[in-house]
Design a protein around this motif. Sequence first.
Motif, PDB file in Angstrom:
ATOM      1  N   HIS A  12       0.816  -1.215   0.000  1.00 15.39           N
ATOM      2  CA  HIS A  12       0.000   0.000   0.000  1.00 15.39           C
ATOM      3  C   HIS A  12       0.852   1.268   0.000  1.00 15.39           C
ATOM      4  O   HIS A  12       0.313   2.362  -0.101  1.00 15.39           O
ATOM      5  N   LEU A  13       2.151   1.115   0.094  1.00 23.59           N
ATOM      6  CA  LEU A  13       3.060   2.259   0.080  1.00 23.59           C
ATOM      7  C   LEU A  13       3.102   2.832  -1.339  1.00 23.59           C
ATOM      8  O   LEU A  13       3.403   2.109  -2.286  1.00 23.59           O
ATOM      9  N   PRO A  14       2.751   4.104  -1.509  1.00 25.29           N
ATOM     10  CA  PRO A  14       2.788   4.694  -2.852  1.00 25.29           C
ATOM     11  C   PRO A  14       4.202   4.588  -3.453  1.00 25.29           C
ATOM     12  O   PRO A  14       5.196   4.752  -2.738  1.00 25.29           O
ATOM     13  N   GLN A  15       4.266   4.299  -4.734  1.00 28.57           N
ATOM     14  CA  GLN A  15       5.570   4.141  -5.396  1.00 28.57           C
ATOM     15  C   GLN A  15       6.402   5.415  -5.291  1.00 28.57           C
ATOM     16  O   GLN A  15       7.609   5.345  -5.098  1.00 28.57           O
ATOM     17  N   SER A  16       5.759   6.568  -5.374  1.00 33.89           N
ATOM     18  CA  SER A  16       6.513   7.820  -5.261  1.00 33.89           C
ATOM     19  C   SER A  16       7.166   7.939  -3.884  1.00 33.89           C
ATOM     20  O   SER A  16       8.297   8.410  -3.763  1.00 33.89           O
ATOM     21  N   LEU A  17       6.476   7.477  -2.850  1.00 27.23           N
ATOM     22  CA  LEU A  17       7.033   7.509  -1.500  1.00 27.23           C
ATOM     23  C   LEU A  17       8.157   6.489  -1.364  1.00 27.23           C
ATOM     24  O   LEU A  17       9.207   6.766  -0.799  1.00 27.23           O
ATOM     25  N   ARG A  18       7.965   5.312  -1.917  1.00 29.11           N
ATOM     26  CA  ARG A  18       8.993   4.273  -1.896  1.00 29.11           C
ATOM     27  C   ARG A  18      10.262   4.779  -2.592  1.00 29.11           C
ATOM     28  O   ARG A  18      11.371   4.603  -2.089  1.00 29.11           O
ATOM     29  N   ASP A  19      10.105   5.430  -3.735  1.00 31.83           N
ATOM     30  CA  ASP A  19      11.254   5.968  -4.476  1.00 31.83           C
ATOM     31  C   ASP A  19      11.987   7.031  -3.655  1.00 31.83           C
ATOM     32  O   ASP A  19      13.213   7.034  -3.582  1.00 31.83           O
ATOM     33  N   CYS A  43       1.751   8.361   4.189  1.00 29.34           N
ATOM     34  CA  CYS A  43       1.245   7.825   2.915  1.00 29.34           C
ATOM     35  C   CYS A  43       0.120   8.695   2.360  1.00 29.34           C
ATOM     36  O   CYS A  43       0.073   8.966   1.159  1.00 29.34           O
ATOM     37  N   ARG A  44      -0.791   9.121   3.244  1.00 30.15           N
ATOM     38  CA  ARG A  44      -1.891   9.995   2.794  1.00 30.15           C
ATOM     39  C   ARG A  44      -1.357  11.295   2.220  1.00 30.15           C
ATOM     40  O   ARG A  44      -1.826  11.776   1.185  1.00 30.15           O
ATOM     41  N   GLU A  45      -0.366  11.874   2.887  1.00 29.35           N
ATOM     42  CA  GLU A  45       0.222  13.117   2.387  1.00 29.35           C
ATOM     43  C   GLU A  45       0.878  12.901   1.028  1.00 29.35           C
ATOM     44  O   GLU A  45       0.764  13.748   0.137  1.00 29.35           O
ATOM     45  N   ALA A  46       1.548  11.777   0.855  1.00 27.64           N
ATOM     46  CA  ALA A  46       2.198  11.480  -0.424  1.00 27.64           C
ATOM     47  C   ALA A  46       1.166  11.263  -1.533  1.00 27.64           C
ATOM     48  O   ALA A  46       1.395  11.647  -2.685  1.00 27.64           O
ATOM     49  N   ARG A  47       0.036  10.677  -1.192  1.00 23.36           N
ATOM     50  CA  ARG A  47      -1.015  10.457  -2.198  1.00 23.36           C
ATOM     51  C   ARG A  47      -1.717  11.769  -2.559  1.00 23.36           C
ATOM     52  O   ARG A  47      -2.155  11.943  -3.691  1.00 23.36           O
ATOM     53  N   ARG A  48      -1.836  12.682  -1.591  1.00 25.12           N
ATOM     54  CA  ARG A  48      -2.491  13.966  -1.839  1.00 25.12           C
ATOM     55  C   ARG A  48      -1.735  14.801  -2.864  1.00 25.12           C
ATOM     56  O   ARG A  48      -2.337  15.522  -3.646  1.00 25.12           O
ATOM     57  N   ASN A  49      -0.419  14.739  -2.821  1.00 27.73           N
ATOM     58  CA  ASN A  49       0.412  15.505  -3.746  1.00 27.73           C
ATOM     59  C   ASN A  49       1.519  14.583  -4.251  1.00 27.73           C
ATOM     60  O   ASN A  49       2.622  14.597  -3.718  1.00 27.73           O
ATOM     61  N   VAL A  55       6.879  14.795  -2.970  1.00 28.89           N
ATOM     62  CA  VAL A  55       7.091  13.636  -2.112  1.00 28.89           C
ATOM     63  C   VAL A  55       8.532  13.624  -1.591  1.00 28.89           C
ATOM     64  O   VAL A  55       8.773  13.302  -0.431  1.00 28.89           O
ATOM     65  N   SER A  56       9.481  14.024  -2.429  1.00 27.45           N
ATOM     66  CA  SER A  56      10.869  14.113  -1.968  1.00 27.45           C
ATOM     67  C   SER A  56      10.999  15.131  -0.842  1.00 27.45           C
ATOM     68  O   SER A  56      11.697  14.892   0.152  1.00 27.45           O
ATOM     69  N   ALA A  57      10.314  16.261  -0.967  1.00 24.94           N
ATOM     70  CA  ALA A  57      10.351  17.276   0.082  1.00 24.94           C
ATOM     71  C   ALA A  57       9.718  16.737   1.369  1.00 24.94           C
ATOM     72  O   ALA A  57      10.228  16.992   2.465  1.00 24.94           O
ATOM     73  N   LEU A  58       8.641  15.991   1.241  1.00 26.23           N
ATOM     74  CA  LEU A  58       7.996  15.377   2.396  1.00 26.23           C
ATOM     75  C   LEU A  58       8.963  14.424   3.105  1.00 26.23           C
ATOM     76  O   LEU A  58       9.151  14.497   4.320  1.00 26.23           O
TER      77      LEU A  58
END
Length: 74
Positions: A12-19, A43-49, A55-58
């Motif tokens: 369930h981890l967004p790919q952008s967050l995993r990267d 994860c919710r924050e990464a999916r929102r934007n 996501v890198s900034a997060l």
Amino acid sequence: MTNMDNSYNDPHLPQSLRDALSRNGKALEFYTALTPAEQKRICREARRNPRPEAVSALVNGLVGWEEGHPPYQC
């Protein structure tokens, strides 16, 4: 399998967050030490934007990131 493996390999981890986590080892350690509820919030924050730079900034904001001060987490 460690807690880090379980958290990082969660389907369930967004790919952008995993990267982004794969580029910042300290942030990955920090993320995997969070409670499941805190991980879901990230994860919710990464999916929102989901833009890669957002996501890198997060992720970098989890532990800090200073450009020009090696060693860099790769």
